[in-house]
Design a protein around this motif. Structure first.
Motif, short mmCIF file in Angstrom:
data_model
loop_
_atom_site.label_atom_id
_atom_site.label_comp_id
_atom_site.label_asym_id
_atom_site.label_seq_id
_atom_site.Cartn_x
_atom_site.Cartn_y
_atom_site.Cartn_z
N THR A 1 4.05 -2.13 -1.37
CA THR A 1 2.65 -2.57 -2.40
C THR A 1 2.53 -1.83 -3.07
OG1 THR A 1 2.24 -1.14 -0.22
CG2 THR A 1 1.90 -3.37 -0.48
N ASN A 2 3.30 -0.65 -3.06
CA ASN A 2 3.09 0.77 -4.21
C ASN A 2 2.21 1.63 -4.37
OD1 ASN A 2 5.31 2.46 -5.73
ND2 ASN A 2 4.14 1.11 -7.86
N GLY A 3 1.65 1.79 -6.13
CA GLY A 3 0.80 2.31 -5.81
C GLY A 3 -0.48 0.92 -5.55
N TYR A 4 -0.78 -0.04 -4.66
CA TYR A 4 -1.67 -0.37 -4.51
C TYR A 4 -1.88 -0.58 -2.88
CZ TYR A 4 -1.80 -2.59 -8.76
OH TYR A 4 -2.49 -2.43 -10.74
N THR A 5 -0.67 0.33 -1.84
CA THR A 5 -0.58 -0.27 -0.97
C THR A 5 -2.41 0.28 -0.20
OG1 THR A 5 1.36 1.24 -1.21
CG2 THR A 5 0.22 1.34 0.91
#
Ligand SMILES: Cc1cc2nc3c(=O)[nH]c(=O)nc-3n(C[C@H](O)[C@H](O)[C@H](O)COP(=O)(O)OP(=O)(O)OC[C@H]3O[C@@H](n4cnc5c(N)ncnc54)[C@H](O)[C@@H]3O)c2cc1C
Length: 434
Positions: free
Chosen positions: A242-246
């Motif tokens: 999910t990277n920057g949207y974790t």
């Protein structure tokens, strides 16, 4: 103020014109899977493709449309380096470790370029090379020293320094002090690349489902129960991509990545003469500083795409478009007067040590913190995570299970972003002092 907006100007990614996201008509996930992947960006899809090829029953879930995140919003640079400057990395970790990590980035580039070729993903990928522009003499000298150091340490790199007198071969700008032409780097259309990955993963049997947020994951002796508003899924493995949207559902990971908004604009169609003048080599440019600007041709070389100001909050996207326009025309005065058709944003994820991270925590796999190198690094480490899930020893890279730092009192909302950007810009200003 002059009107900089073309008729029909919109605040969605330019890439979505040619590769629109799927409409909201999504199936319910099956109740059993071998692997549930959270996040349908390139990382999740790359893992899904490899796992499905290895006969695993895979379900990829996204909270929003499939491809809602940065993977369809980025600049489309397929690089072969880490976010870190090599000499800084060597000073921090020692040269042996730095060389190992730099080699992972090279492997990531080569894996991703080969994947595009072998899967025949039509995404306008071109091996253009990249011009790294030096904003000062000091930055130029540092680039040159870095290159010598990398060569000395055996990092496979093919580059040449371009002195200031020759920089018009790369860009119609006088503001730089030369730069480095880095070969073996490419650009592509991220929307088409992402769509290609969705199609390939599905054709191998993976389910890729949008508008199905994972709200919690519970571990038990046989694996995990993944909860979504569309039902529960029993699975042996979970991969968080999910990277920057974790989301808050993964607090351990969320505490370790710092989301930062990055911004881009697209011009209207320009004349071939103007395009040839602005970027004579047709190569993308990235500035060599902590808070870089970047400029590239679009997929067919008829427009300019420009980006930067990562982490800076200027309010509305319209205000951002004005700001980026003035930066663009400061860099390339010949673009003054052209109109914009798009301005958009997406979230990158930085980490506290500026390195990507992959490993397992509480039995769940994760790969994130790409520091804006997620196209190659994420695609590659998504695949490597798939191998790890299947127990293949070839999965191991020098990035596996490194300590993944966080900060006290940080829970995923970067309250310090304004000061962090200020500090990075301050360091950039020091670098400008010759
Ligand atoms: C403007 C911009 C320019 C960039 N340029 C470049 C570049 O040129 N080169 C490069 O290498 N990188 C670039 N990047 C970074 C790159 O795009 C990212 O590193 C990469 O796309 C990350 O991929 P990902 O699959 O890890 O995450 P993403 O593509 O961000 O996907 C994460 C997904 O997780 C989903 N999600 C969140 N919560 C849940 C939940 N609870 N349940 C299910 N799903 C959930 C989100 O909806 C999202 O779709 C850029 C980024 C931006 C924003």
């Amino acid at each position: 103020m002059a009107d900089i907006f073309a008729d029909g100007f919109c605040e969605t990614p330019y890439w979505w014109d040619l590769a629109p996201l799927e409409e909201n008509d999504e199936p319910t996930p099956a109740s059993k899977a071998d692997v549930v992947i959270v996040g349908s960006g390139n990382v999740g899809l790359s893992a899904a493709l490899s796992l499905a090829r290895l006969d695993r029953k895979v379900v990829v879930l996204d909270a929003q449309e499939i491809g809602h995140g940065a993977s369809t919003r980025n600049a489309g640079y397929l690089g072969r380096g880490l976010g870190f400057k090599y000499s800084d990395l060597a000073a921090k970790l020692g040269r042996e470790d730095a060389a190992k990590l730099a080699s992972v980035a090279v492997a990531a580039h080569d894996y991703t370029a080969a994947l595009i070729r072998t899967e025949q993903i039509t995404c306008a990928y071109r091996d253009t090379g990249r011009f790294i522009a030096a904003p000062s003499k000091k930055a130029y000298d540092k680039l040159s020293k870095d290159l010598d150091l990398m060569r000395h340490d055996g990092v496979p790199i093919d580059a040449e320094m371009i002195p200031r007198e020759r920089q018009h071969e790369e860009i119609a700008s006088d503001i730089y002090h030369g730069g480095q032409l880095l070969r073996g780097n490419g650009i592509m259309h991220p929307g088409l690349m992402h769509r290609g990955l969705v199609e390939r993963a599905r054709s191998q049997g993976a389910d890729v489902i949008g508008f199905c947020p994972v709200t919690s994951v519970d571990r038990h002796s046989g694996g995990f129960t993944v909860t979504t508003p569309k039902g529960k899924i029993e699975t042996r493995d979970v991969f968080i991509a999910t990277n920057g949207y974790t989301p808050k559902a993964f607090p351990w990971q969320r505490r370790r990545v710092v989301p930062a908004s990055a911004f881009m604009i697209a011009t209207e169609t320009l004349s071939p003469e103007l395009m040839a003048k602005v970027l004579p080599g047709g190569r993308p440019l990235l500035e060599n500083r902590n808070t870089p600007l970047w400029i590239r041709p679009n997929e067919d070389g008829t427009r300019i795409l420009f980006g930067g100001t990562t982490g800076e909050d200027l309010g509305s996207l319209t205000a951002k478009a004005h700001h980026l326009y003035s930066e663009m025309t400061r860099v390339v005065p010949a673009l003054d007067g052209v109109k914009l058709t798009h301005c958009w944003t997406g979230k990158v994820a930085m980490s506290f040590d500026f390195l990507p991270h992959t490993g397992t925590h509480d039995g769940m796999h994760y790969a994130m913190g790409w520091c804006a190198t997620g196209i190659p690094m994420g695609t590659y480490l998504g695949h490597q995570t798939a191998l790890r899930i299947t127990g293949d020893p070839a999965s191991v890279t020098a990035l596996d299970d490194r300590p993944f730092p966080t900060w006290p009192f940080y829970y995923g909302d970067p309250w310090f972003m304004r000061w962090a950007v200020w500090w990075l810009q301050y360091q950039d200003r020091q670098m400008m002092k010759d």
